[in-house]
Design a protein around this motif. Structure first.
Motif, mmCIF file in Angstrom:
data_model
loop_
_atom_site.group_PDB
_atom_site.id
_atom_site.type_symbol
_atom_site.label_atom_id
_atom_site.label_comp_id
_atom_site.label_asym_id
_atom_site.label_seq_id
_atom_site.Cartn_x
_atom_site.Cartn_y
_atom_site.Cartn_z
ATOM 1 N N ALA A 580 20.925 8.335 2.171
ATOM 2 C CA ALA A 580 20.774 8.414 0.709
ATOM 3 C C ALA A 580 20.912 9.862 0.264
ATOM 4 N N TRP A 581 21.415 10.024 -0.958
ATOM 5 C CA TRP A 581 21.539 11.372 -1.528
ATOM 6 C C TRP A 581 20.187 11.708 -2.153
ATOM 7 N N ALA A 582 19.374 12.483 -1.394
ATOM 8 C CA ALA A 582 17.989 12.678 -1.802
ATOM 9 C C ALA A 582 17.457 13.991 -1.241
ATOM 10 N N ASN A 583 16.219 14.276 -1.633
ATOM 11 C CA ASN A 583 15.495 15.411 -1.079
ATOM 12 C C ASN A 583 14.624 14.898 0.057
ATOM 13 N N GLY A 584 14.829 15.409 1.259
ATOM 14 C CA GLY A 584 14.134 14.878 2.423
ATOM 15 C C GLY A 584 12.633 15.025 2.339
ATOM 16 N N SER A 585 12.151 16.152 1.828
ATOM 17 C CA SER A 585 10.705 16.357 1.728
ATOM 18 C C SER A 585 10.064 15.361 0.775
ATOM 19 N N GLU A 586 10.719 15.129 -0.367
ATOM 20 C CA GLU A 586 10.153 14.174 -1.326
ATOM 21 C C GLU A 586 10.201 12.758 -0.781
ATOM 22 N N MET A 587 11.269 12.418 -0.035
ATOM 23 C CA MET A 587 11.316 11.095 0.587
ATOM 24 C C MET A 587 10.173 10.915 1.574
ATOM 25 N N GLN A 588 9.894 11.976 2.350
ATOM 26 C CA GLN A 588 8.799 11.879 3.307
ATOM 27 C C GLN A 588 7.460 11.754 2.592
ATOM 28 N N GLN A 589 7.276 12.495 1.497
ATOM 29 C CA GLN A 589 6.038 12.386 0.737
ATOM 30 C C GLN A 589 5.871 10.977 0.174
ATOM 31 N N MET A 590 6.944 10.401 -0.334
ATOM 32 C CA MET A 590 6.867 9.053 -0.891
ATOM 33 C C MET A 590 6.474 8.055 0.190
ATOM 34 N N LEU A 591 7.135 8.139 1.363
ATOM 35 C CA LEU A 591 6.813 7.215 2.449
ATOM 36 C C LEU A 591 5.389 7.405 2.939
ATOM 37 N N LEU A 592 4.950 8.658 3.031
ATOM 38 C CA LEU A 592 3.589 8.897 3.482
ATOM 39 C C LEU A 592 2.579 8.318 2.504
ATOM 40 N N ASN A 593 2.820 8.443 1.192
ATOM 41 C CA ASN A 593 1.913 7.850 0.204
ATOM 42 C C ASN A 593 1.851 6.339 0.342
ATOM 43 N N LEU A 594 3.004 5.689 0.537
ATOM 44 C CA LEU A 594 3.027 4.232 0.715
ATOM 45 C C LEU A 594 2.329 3.831 2.000
ATOM 46 N N LEU A 595 2.515 4.635 3.050
ATOM 47 C CA LEU A 595 1.891 4.324 4.335
ATOM 48 C C LEU A 595 0.373 4.442 4.225
ATOM 49 N N ILE A 596 -0.109 5.492 3.568
ATOM 50 C CA ILE A 596 -1.553 5.650 3.392
ATOM 51 C C ILE A 596 -2.107 4.546 2.499
ATOM 52 N N ASN A 597 -1.361 4.161 1.472
ATOM 53 C CA ASN A 597 -1.796 3.079 0.584
ATOM 54 C C ASN A 597 -1.972 1.781 1.360
ATOM 55 N N GLY A 598 -0.982 1.458 2.244
ATOM 56 C CA GLY A 598 -1.107 0.252 3.069
ATOM 57 C C GLY A 598 -2.239 0.362 4.063
ATOM 58 N N GLU A 599 -2.419 1.567 4.620
ATOM 59 C CA GLU A 599 -3.505 1.781 5.580
ATOM 60 C C GLU A 599 -4.860 1.527 4.932
ATOM 61 N N GLN A 600 -5.059 2.043 3.683
ATOM 62 C CA GLN A 600 -6.332 1.822 2.994
ATOM 63 C C GLN A 600 -6.530 0.361 2.627
ATOM 64 N N ALA A 601 -5.430 -0.340 2.334
ATOM 65 C CA ALA A 601 -5.554 -1.770 2.006
ATOM 66 C C ALA A 601 -5.960 -2.590 3.220
ATOM 67 N N LEU A 602 -5.601 -2.141 4.413
ATOM 68 C CA LEU A 602 -5.909 -2.898 5.639
ATOM 69 C C LEU A 602 -7.264 -2.556 6.230
ATOM 70 N N THR A 603 -7.934 -1.527 5.703
ATOM 71 C CA THR A 603 -9.198 -1.095 6.304
ATOM 72 C C THR A 603 -10.247 -2.199 6.285
ATOM 73 N N GLY A 604 -10.295 -2.979 5.218
ATOM 74 C CA GLY A 604 -11.308 -4.035 5.123
ATOM 75 C C GLY A 604 -10.858 -5.390 5.631
ATOM 76 N N VAL A 605 -9.674 -5.480 6.214
ATOM 77 C CA VAL A 605 -9.158 -6.763 6.712
ATOM 78 C C VAL A 605 -9.696 -7.009 8.122
ATOM 79 N N THR A 606 -10.193 -8.229 8.349
ATOM 80 C CA THR A 606 -10.765 -8.551 9.666
ATOM 81 C C THR A 606 -9.743 -9.179 10.596
ATOM 82 N N GLY A 607 -8.686 -9.744 10.047
ATOM 83 C CA GLY A 607 -7.674 -10.395 10.890
ATOM 84 C C GLY A 607 -6.617 -9.415 11.362
ATOM 85 N N ARG A 608 -5.387 -9.911 11.373
ATOM 86 C CA ARG A 608 -4.254 -9.099 11.841
ATOM 87 C C ARG A 608 -3.978 -7.965 10.857
ATOM 88 N N ARG A 609 -3.828 -6.785 11.422
ATOM 89 C CA ARG A 609 -3.528 -5.604 10.613
ATOM 90 C C ARG A 609 -2.154 -5.094 11.021
#
Length: 847
Positions: A580-609
């Motif tokens: 993609a024609w993009a800024n690599g640092s901003e792409m990494q920041q975006m992915l890291l934010n989504l990854l942390i968001n999913g990680e926080q959503a799974l913290t309280g899940v008792t089943g498969r994470r």
């Protein structure tokens, strides 16, 4: 009752006691003529001296310049009277004879009138005067004519009639005695008529003494002209009483002025002065008419005077009637105008009240008016909603909040403006924070009620907390950037020595250990590179970015932490390596934010994470990246808010509410789009799935660098220097890294020289020739960029032999230097095999 100062009370008491003593002395006179003369002279001298002292003392206590000068002139008049008394005493005691008439004593006695007249003129000097009009002219003529007629008829004519045996000087002296007091009274009346502001306080205090002196002088003028004056009688007591009354007036004046405001600020009514003028005229003419009727032979001159006076009075009355009619018409017109203005003002007031009510109803904040007990007197709809239609202004608060509010309400009724915050329960049942303002409402110097403004600041306080958290994250990013850059140098040293050891003959166990050291140092390098890439986010430079590489790099940053949380991450990456024609640092920041968001959503899940990250192409113009988790998902009622700044469902302090908002901003800035993919969520068995679509660019993107400078021909001897071995100049401020690289290069049969900064490198270039120069970018002293400038100026043939090394290619100044110079570069910690290949490539290209 006028509050008097201590000094004023003492002076008034002295004046009263002095009068009582004098009255007793005159009531029971001595049979000795000499004793009687002594008594009379002492009483005159004491009364005049005491009056002069009181006047000069008052001149030092009053506040205005006009009053000070006035009391000085009155004091000067009393002093003149005292001087006349001294002359009279001189004749009585030293010459043992009555003074002639007139004498210097009479000059001193008459001087008091001159000083009084000057004092009155001084008192009113500078005061605004009335505009001359017929009324003022008629009043002035009436007063002047009446006073003149009375003085002529009852003073001058009798004096002239009995002056045959007296000298002209005696006659003039008697005239002065008789009309002096009247002249002073006439001056007061004229000034009252002419001035719009007249100091009536001072004039009212002095007038009784002037009247007493005038009566005494009038009697003295007649008896002195006839030569029948005898000392020690009521005539002397009249003079003494007048002087003592002036002394008492001077003592009372400062306190009287303070009590009734400044004299100059006490206006006199024009109507009052003109009524007094009319009364003086009527009384004078009526008195003369009565006396003329009673006389056996009334004179013609009296009839003429009375006729002229009545004509003046008639003109004055007729003019007043005309003026009154005009004034009545003007008053009627003014009343009509004022009535219209009042009706207009009432209409404007009603309109303003309606506008104010509409404004209060439009304000979203609660506005209430409270009494001292906290009861609501008035409120707007927001206030009624807040207090739930209760009549107490604090029913919406708990017990602690009520105590705080009542304490501040009491302070507001004491006149303070109070601002404070209290916790409360919002209408939806959630806890909130209210900002309250209590403003006292003043009416006629008292505070009957307090205006209360209440604003729900829950979202503002939450936003402030989230902003503080975001600032902490930004500071943490800067700290991570600095730490990662500093780690690269020791990691490069460890990697360098490990690679050098691997060139030696080692046992299998030793080789395995050293290889592990090298691998872990390389791992450190990858981690710090990823951290630097994230910390340096914000650059607007765009290039072709390999999404798969961005995903791997971002996952590496969180892989260990995700493992500790038992979260499995599945990477489903497109084998075609979509770019993609993009800024690599901003792409990494975006992915890291989504990854942390999913990680926080799974913290309280008792089943498969599990978190799944997918990359794919989407037609010819777009690429897609998708991240899905097996968490609880996002409720439908908040799906429209998830990309709003500071929106979060997490407890306060555990999230900023900026993660998805930043992702949205980055994607939009790249011309793409991001959305919550419900279909993907269902296919993933629930949870949340976010899909990002970005523009792709099919162009082969290569960095444009300026062509290397043409190498000048070098002698063959230089190429064969050092027995044909490749010569390398190494510039790095890290001693450990220099030793590791030198050891490796020498082990590979190269000639290498290592220096700590650019200045030492320039001196080394003066001594010998090098095939390749390897320089660090960031160094104390002369940096890599400055060294490049010196090479271009002093050794232009060596520029194309330069290789840069750096631990942070994401820094703005470093990336700009590498881009603009076109110099090859290696990122610390670098692989020594790649270093060797690059050295040979540069030497071969430059040969």
């Amino acid at each position: 009752m006028i509050p008097l100062s201590r000094s004023a009370r003492v002076l008034v008491i002295i004046a009263a006691v002095s009068f009582v003593v004098m009255a007793l002395l005159y009531a029971f006179p001595s049979h000795s003529r000499q004793t009687l003369l002594v008594t009379t002279d002492v009483c005159w001298g004491w009364a005049a001296a005491f009056a002069a002292f009181c006047c000069f003392n008052t001149a030092g206590r009053v506040t205005t310049a006009e009053q000070r000068r006035t009391w000085r002139w009155i004091g000067a008049g009393c002093a003149s009277f005292f001087a006349g008394a001294l002359v009279w005493t001189y004749y009585d005691f030293w010459l043992r004879a009555a003074p002639p008439y007139p004498s210097l004593a009479d000059a001193g006695f008459l001087g008091i009138y001159v000083c009084l007249i000057v004092g009155i003129v001084t008192l009113v000097r500078g005061q605004p005067t009335r505009r001359p009009d017929p009324e003022l002219i008629l009043d002035t003529v009436l007063v002047t004519f009446t006073v003149g007629a009375l003085a002529y008829e009852y003073l001058l004519e009798p004096l002239l009639a009995g002056a045959t045996a007296r000298s002209t000087a005696g006659l003039l002296t008697s005239i002065g005695w008789s009309i002096g007091g009247i002249a002073v009274l006439w001056m007061v009346l004229i000034q009252m008529l002419r001035r719009t502001v007249f100091p009536v306080v001072t004039a009212a205090l002095v007038l009784p003494g002037i009247v007493a002196l005038a009566i005494g002088n009038l009697v003295y003028a007649v008896v002195a002209l006839g030569g029948t004056y005898q000392p020690g009688g009521p005539l002397d007591l009249t003079w003494d009483a007048g002087l003592l009354m002036i002394a008492a007036a001077a003592a009372l004046a400062p306190d009287r002025v303070l009590q009734l405001e400044r004299d100059r600020a006490t206006p006199t009514s024009g109507l009052t002065a003109r009524v007094v003028a009319l009364i003086v005229g009527l009384a004078g003419m009526s008195g003369m008419a009565i006396v003329g009727i009673v006389r056996p032979e009334p004179g013609v001159d009296v009839a003429i005077i009375i006729g002229i006076g009545m004509l003046i009075i008639g003109a004055r009355v007729l003019y007043s009637l005309g003026v009154d009619r005009r004034y009545a018409q003007l008053l009627e017109d003014e009343v009509a105008n004022q009535t219209r203005s009042l009706m207009s003002a009432l209409g404007a007031t009603a309109s303003a009240e309606r506008s104010l009510r509409l404004l209060m109803e439009a304000v979203p904040d609660a506005i209430s008016v409270l009494d001292r007990e906290g009861r609501v007197l008035d409120e707007n709809p927001a206030g009624r909603s807040l207090v739930n239609a209760q009549r107490s202004g604090f029913d919406w608060l708990d017990s602690a909040g009520t105590r705080i509010a009542r304490k501040n309400l009491a302070a507001a009724f004491d006149g303070e403006l109070r601002r404070f915050e209290v916790p409360f329960q919002r209408p939806d049942g959630s806890d909130g924070t209210a900002q309250v303002l209590f403003a006292p409402v003043r009416e006629s110097g008292r505070i009957p009620k307090v205006l209360a403004l209440v604003r729900d600041v829950t979202e503002q306080r939450r936003a402030q907390t989230q902003l503080q958290q975001a600032e902490k994250l930004a500071a943490m990013g800067q700290l991570v950037s600095g730490v990662a850059h500093e780690i690269n140098n020791p990691a490069a040293i460890i990697s360098g020595f490990a690679q050098t050891l691997l060139l030696n003959q080692l046992t299998p166990d030793q080789r395995e250990t050293v290889q592990m050291m090298y691998d872990e140092a390389t791992r450190i390098g990858r981690i710090t590179t990823n951290l630097l890439a994230f910390a340096r986010a914000g650059s607007k430079e765009r290039t072709l970015v390999d999404l798969n590489e961005i995903v791997r790099r971002t996952f590496a940053l969180r892989s260990y932490h995700l493992t500790t949380l038992n979260i499995t991450v599945n990477l489903e990456l497109d084998e075609s390596n979509p770019k993609a024609w993009a800024n690599g640092s901003e792409m990494q920041q975006m992915l890291l934010n989504l990854l942390i968001n999913g990680e926080q959503a799974l913290t309280g899940v008792t089943g498969r994470r599990a978190i799944t990250i997918r990359t794919a192409t989407a037609g010819e113009d777009h690429v897609r990246l998708q991240m899905a988790d097996t968490g609880p998902g996002i409720p439908p009622d908040i799906e429209e808010k998830i990309f709003d700044p500071f929106f979060t469902t997490k407890p306060e302090g555990s999230g900023t509410g900026l993660g998805l908002s930043i992702c949205y901003g980055i994607v939009r800035d790249h011309g793409g789009r991001i959305w919550l993919d419900s279909k993907a969520s269902q296919a993933n068995g629930g949870g949340a799935a976010f899909t990002i679509e970005l523009l792709r660019d099919a162009r082969s993107h290569q960095r444009l660098t300026p062509p290397p400078m043409p190498a000048p021909p070098t002698p063959a001897a230089a190429a064969r220097a050092h027995d044909g071995a490749l010569s390398v100049l190494l510039i790095d401020d890290e001693e450990g890294l220099r030793r590791a690289v030198l050891s490796f290069l020498k082990g590979r049969g190269m000639h290498a020289v290592a220096v700590a900064d650019g200045a030492d490198a320039l001196r080394a270039l003066q001594r010998e020739h090098f095939d390749v120069i390897v320089s660090d970018v960031r160094m104390p002293g002369m940096s890599g960029g400055e060294f490049l400038e010196r090479l271009r100026r002093d050794y232009p043939a060596m520029v194309h032999r330069l290789v840069f090394t750096t631990g942070d290619t994401f820094a703005a100044d470093t990336s700009e230097l590498l881009r603009d110079s076109g110099v090859p570069s290696l990122v610390k910690p670098y692989d020594f095999a790649k270093l060797e290949d690059l050295l040979h490539e540069v030497a071969k290209t430059s040969a």
